[in-house]
Scaffold this motif. Sequence first.
Motif, PDB file in Angstrom:
ATOM      1  N   GLU A 251       0.596  -1.156  -0.189  1.00 57.87           N
ATOM      2  CA  GLU A 251       0.002   0.137  -0.037  1.00 57.87           C
ATOM      3  C   GLU A 251       0.953   0.888  -0.173  1.00 57.87           C
ATOM      4  O   GLU A 251       0.591   1.940  -0.453  1.00 57.87           O
ATOM      5  CB  GLU A 251      -0.973   0.183   1.032  1.00 57.87           C
TER       6      GLU A 251
ATOM      7  N   ALA B 164       0.500   4.344  -2.880  1.00 54.07           N
ATOM      8  CA  ALA B 164       0.168   4.970  -2.545  1.00 54.07           C
ATOM      9  C   ALA B 164       1.356   6.345  -3.084  1.00 54.07           C
ATOM     10  O   ALA B 164       0.941   7.036  -3.400  1.00 54.07           O
ATOM     11  CB  ALA B 164      -0.288   5.522  -1.328  1.00 54.07           C
TER      12      ALA B 164
ATOM     13  N   GLN C 222       0.790   8.820  -5.816  1.00 57.75           N
ATOM     14  CA  GLN C 222       1.371  11.075  -5.871  1.00 57.75           C
ATOM     15  C   GLN C 222       2.401  11.167  -6.404  1.00 57.75           C
ATOM     16  O   GLN C 222       1.529  12.807  -6.784  1.00 57.75           O
ATOM     17  CB  GLN C 222       1.923  10.533  -4.584  1.00 57.75           C
TER      18      GLN C 222
ATOM     19  N   LEU D 148      -8.831   9.165  -3.752  1.00 58.56           N
ATOM     20  CA  LEU D 148      -9.382   8.217  -3.119  1.00 58.56           C
ATOM     21  C   LEU D 148      -9.206   6.448  -3.193  1.00 58.56           C
ATOM     22  O   LEU D 148      -9.173   6.285  -1.691  1.00 58.56           O
ATOM     23  CB  LEU D 148     -10.890   7.438  -2.879  1.00 58.56           C
TER      24      LEU D 148
ATOM     25  N   LYS E 176      -7.291   4.990   0.285  1.00 59.73           N
ATOM     26  CA  LYS E 176      -8.069   5.692   1.540  1.00 59.73           C
ATOM     27  C   LYS E 176      -8.714   5.240   1.916  1.00 59.73           C
ATOM     28  O   LYS E 176      -9.566   4.919   3.240  1.00 59.73           O
ATOM     29  CB  LYS E 176      -7.858   7.045   1.071  1.00 59.73           C
ATOM     30  N   ASP E 177      -9.771   4.718   1.122  1.00 61.39           N
ATOM     31  CA  ASP E 177     -11.620   4.768   1.435  1.00 61.39           C
ATOM     32  C   ASP E 177     -12.185   3.307  -0.013  1.00 61.39           C
ATOM     33  O   ASP E 177     -12.963   4.028  -0.386  1.00 61.39           O
ATOM     34  CB  ASP E 177     -12.317   5.597   1.428  1.00 61.39           C
ATOM     35  N   ARG E 178     -11.089   3.294  -0.739  1.00 61.82           N
ATOM     36  CA  ARG E 178     -11.660   2.001  -1.923  1.00 61.82           C
ATOM     37  C   ARG E 178     -13.468   1.408  -1.743  1.00 61.82           C
ATOM     38  O   ARG E 178     -13.618   1.616  -2.574  1.00 61.82           O
ATOM     39  CB  ARG E 178     -10.353   0.854  -1.418  1.00 61.82           C
TER      40      ARG E 178
END
Length: 232
Positions: free
Chosen positions: A92, A96, A100, A122, A125-127
């Motif tokens: 992860e 990430a 970015q 998202l 973070k909040d898949r």
Amino acid sequence: MSSRRTFAGVGSQKTPNTPEMPIGDIMGKTARVLVMERGWVMTSGRAKGADTFFEQGLIVPGRDAVMEGLFKGYLPKRPFNGHTDGIFIQNEDTLARARQILIDNKVYNFKPNSKIPRFIALEGKDRKKLSEQEIMLADFHTRNVFQILEETLDKPVKMVVCWTPDGATTIEEYQMGVTGGTGIAIALASALGIQVFNLNRQDHLDRICGFIGMEPPKLILPETALLQPQLF
């Protein structure tokens, strides 16, 4: 290995390969000359169309490009396109960082004040808030970062060889929904100052064909307005 030159062999699933327009054959021979004869490393995505054409050039009796460290096929998921073998990034933190990089390099050339796409902002973070389509886009677009920077995200390729319907070569020319998912790789490479050769541009096609010793076909470019959308 670090001293070896690397290129990304990528492109549209709609890449033509006909007697009149043998782009697929040109891709295969480009891979064979650069990788199997000259020792370059090739990154790709194991998709249908262009990726497959490039890989076909690595089929040499008695040799294995993967075992020799000459081919890196990055998967957006496993299995993908019938392949279970390939580099599938699941860490992860690494994912990430890859997302970015897309944001920092302004790969998504939207209008001023527009927001970063939900599927990148998202994802991770909040898949669970993402639709299946958004998850798929996030996986494919993030995979394209590895094609350009490898799995450590710090080894940029020397060049990109590709085919897209619109012949895009720069971040300014990338059009989401027209260039296709390869446009992410093109836009990122362009932002990082990496040379992009698009075989749907006559000057680039002539140059690559001259290098590999093939007669270049004459392109008939379609109107961009008539191109069918491709998201990945």
